[in-house]
Design a protein around this motif. Structure first.
Motif, short mmCIF file in Angstrom:
data_model
loop_
_atom_site.label_atom_id
_atom_site.label_comp_id
_atom_site.label_asym_id
_atom_site.label_seq_id
_atom_site.Cartn_x
_atom_site.Cartn_y
_atom_site.Cartn_z
N TYR A 60 -23.48 84.59 -82.37
CA TYR A 60 -22.23 84.14 -81.76
C TYR A 60 -22.47 82.85 -81.00
CZ TYR A 60 -24.06 85.87 -77.34
OH TYR A 60 -24.82 86.07 -76.22
N ALA A 61 -21.40 82.21 -80.64
CA ALA A 61 -21.47 80.99 -79.83
C ALA A 61 -21.19 81.35 -78.38
CB ALA A 61 -20.44 79.98 -80.32
N ARG A 62 -21.98 80.83 -77.48
CA ARG A 62 -21.75 81.01 -76.05
C ARG A 62 -20.89 79.84 -75.59
NH1 ARG A 62 -26.89 82.19 -72.61
NH2 ARG A 62 -27.58 81.57 -74.65
N LEU A 63 -19.73 80.14 -75.07
CA LEU A 63 -18.79 79.10 -74.66
C LEU A 63 -19.17 78.51 -73.31
CD1 LEU A 63 -15.39 80.72 -75.69
CD2 LEU A 63 -16.91 79.24 -77.03
N SER A 64 -18.86 77.26 -73.13
CA SER A 64 -19.12 76.56 -71.88
C SER A 64 -18.27 77.14 -70.76
CB SER A 64 -18.79 75.08 -72.04
OG SER A 64 -18.75 74.45 -70.79
N PRO A 65 -18.84 77.32 -69.59
CA PRO A 65 -18.04 77.79 -68.45
C PRO A 65 -16.86 76.87 -68.14
CG PRO A 65 -20.37 77.93 -67.94
CD PRO A 65 -20.25 77.21 -69.26
N SER A 66 -16.97 75.59 -68.49
CA SER A 66 -15.86 74.68 -68.21
C SER A 66 -14.62 75.03 -69.05
CB SER A 66 -16.26 73.23 -68.47
OG SER A 66 -16.55 73.03 -69.84
N LEU A 67 -14.83 75.63 -70.22
CA LEU A 67 -13.70 76.08 -71.03
C LEU A 67 -12.97 77.25 -70.38
CD1 LEU A 67 -14.91 76.11 -74.75
CD2 LEU A 67 -13.13 74.71 -73.74
N THR A 68 -13.71 78.08 -69.68
CA THR A 68 -13.14 79.28 -69.09
C THR A 68 -12.83 79.08 -67.61
OG1 THR A 68 -15.34 80.16 -68.64
CG2 THR A 68 -14.31 80.79 -70.73
N GLY A 69 -12.69 77.84 -67.18
CA GLY A 69 -12.44 77.54 -65.78
C GLY A 69 -11.20 78.20 -65.21
N GLY A 70 -10.18 78.44 -66.02
CA GLY A 70 -8.97 79.08 -65.53
C GLY A 70 -8.96 80.57 -65.71
N VAL A 71 -10.03 81.14 -66.24
CA VAL A 71 -10.09 82.57 -66.51
C VAL A 71 -10.81 83.27 -65.36
CG1 VAL A 71 -11.02 84.31 -68.09
CG2 VAL A 71 -10.11 82.19 -69.00
N ARG A 116 -15.83 94.90 -68.35
CA ARG A 116 -15.72 93.50 -67.95
C ARG A 116 -14.45 92.99 -68.59
NH1 ARG A 116 -17.86 88.10 -69.59
NH2 ARG A 116 -18.60 89.12 -71.49
N VAL A 117 -13.51 92.58 -67.75
CA VAL A 117 -12.16 92.20 -68.19
C VAL A 117 -11.95 90.72 -67.90
CG1 VAL A 117 -9.69 92.61 -67.79
CG2 VAL A 117 -11.30 94.53 -67.77
N ALA A 118 -11.28 90.03 -68.84
CA ALA A 118 -10.90 88.63 -68.65
C ALA A 118 -9.39 88.54 -68.52
CB ALA A 118 -11.37 87.78 -69.83
N ALA A 119 -8.94 87.72 -67.59
CA ALA A 119 -7.49 87.51 -67.38
C ALA A 119 -7.27 86.09 -66.90
CB ALA A 119 -6.95 88.52 -66.37
N PRO A 120 -6.09 85.54 -67.15
CA PRO A 120 -5.83 84.17 -66.70
C PRO A 120 -5.55 84.04 -65.20
CG PRO A 120 -3.95 85.03 -67.90
CD PRO A 120 -5.04 86.05 -68.01
N SER A 121 -5.25 85.16 -64.53
CA SER A 121 -4.96 85.12 -63.09
C SER A 121 -5.06 86.53 -62.53
CB SER A 121 -3.55 84.58 -62.84
OG SER A 121 -2.59 85.51 -63.34
N MET A 122 -5.06 86.64 -61.22
CA MET A 122 -5.06 87.97 -60.59
C MET A 122 -3.78 88.72 -60.89
SD MET A 122 -7.85 88.90 -59.31
CE MET A 122 -7.28 90.38 -58.51
N ALA A 123 -2.65 88.01 -60.90
CA ALA A 123 -1.38 88.66 -61.23
C ALA A 123 -1.41 89.21 -62.65
CB ALA A 123 -0.23 87.69 -61.04
N ALA A 124 -1.96 88.44 -63.57
CA ALA A 124 -2.06 88.90 -64.96
C ALA A 124 -3.01 90.08 -65.07
CB ALA A 124 -2.50 87.76 -65.86
N TYR A 125 -4.11 90.05 -64.31
CA TYR A 125 -5.04 91.18 -64.31
C TYR A 125 -4.35 92.43 -63.80
CZ TYR A 125 -8.45 94.48 -62.62
OH TYR A 125 -9.12 95.64 -62.37
N GLN A 126 -3.61 92.32 -62.71
CA GLN A 126 -2.93 93.49 -62.15
C GLN A 126 -1.92 94.05 -63.15
OE1 GLN A 126 -3.84 95.09 -59.36
NE2 GLN A 126 -2.44 96.67 -60.09
N GLU A 127 -1.19 93.18 -63.81
CA GLU A 127 -0.23 93.61 -64.83
C GLU A 127 -0.96 94.29 -65.99
OE1 GLU A 127 2.69 91.32 -67.88
OE2 GLU A 127 2.81 90.69 -65.78
N PHE A 128 -2.10 93.73 -66.38
CA PHE A 128 -2.90 94.33 -67.44
C PHE A 128 -3.33 95.74 -67.06
CE2 PHE A 128 -7.28 95.27 -68.76
CZ PHE A 128 -7.08 95.40 -70.14
#
Length: 165
Positions: A60-71, A116-128
């Motif tokens: 697999y490819a390991r993505l740059s942390p800069s790509l996931t800056g908003g996650v 380990r969960v990924a979400a775009p924001s805390m509000a989105a995580y809570q909704e998830f």
């Protein structure tokens, strides 16, 4: 025919191959052979056996942390309301199809699973999480641990932990 992982005997050559691949999964077969000091054909055959046995689960490819800056990443401790084998199997099967859950480990101790969960924001995580509770997975309690900074991740399994067997 796929060999079973527990029937494959790992030796020093296999451990070298596995260590090199963990460091660089895109290495060419000829370069891998050079690094582990094997002929190209011997190295390719060992690599084939490691892949078909399940010792190597994929590349697999390991993505740059800069790509996931908003996650945001959240570690979620999950306790099930019942602990029957069928309840565990139901939970484990259901989470396979949930892309926001990146990893899931069954844990011995005070909790049943660590996610380990990924979400775009805390509000989105809570909704998830609210949605996850509604779909009937048997979650009794959950505890959220927000990742504030990645200090070390995706580290390879050290050679000292890979033993010949």
């Amino acid at each position: 025919m796929k060999a079973k992982l527990n029937t494959v005997r790992l030796d020093a050559w296999d451990l070298r191959i596995l260590s090199e691949l963990q460091a660089d999964g895109r290495i060419s077969k000829s370069e891998l052979a050079k690094r582990v000091h094997l002929s190209a054909s011997a190295c390719s055959e060992r690599l084939r056996i490691l892949e078909t046995s399940g010792a190597i689960e994929g590349y697999y490819a390991r993505l740059s942390p800069s790509l996931t800056g908003g996650v945001i990443f959240v570690m979620v401790e999950v306790v099930l309301d019942r602990h029957r084998l069928e309840d565990q199997r139901h939970f484990e099967a259901a989470i396979q199809g949930i892309p926001e859950i990146l990893d899931c480990w069954a844990i011995g101790g005070r909790i049943d699973y660590l996610l380990r969960v990924a979400a775009p924001s805390m509000a989105a995580y809570q909704e998830f999480m609210e949605g996850l509770l509604q779909i009937g997975l048997g979650i009794d309690q959950y505890y959220s641990l927000v990742v504030t900074k990645s200090v070390k991740s995706n580290a390879p399994i050290p050679s000292s932990a890979l033993s010949e067997r």
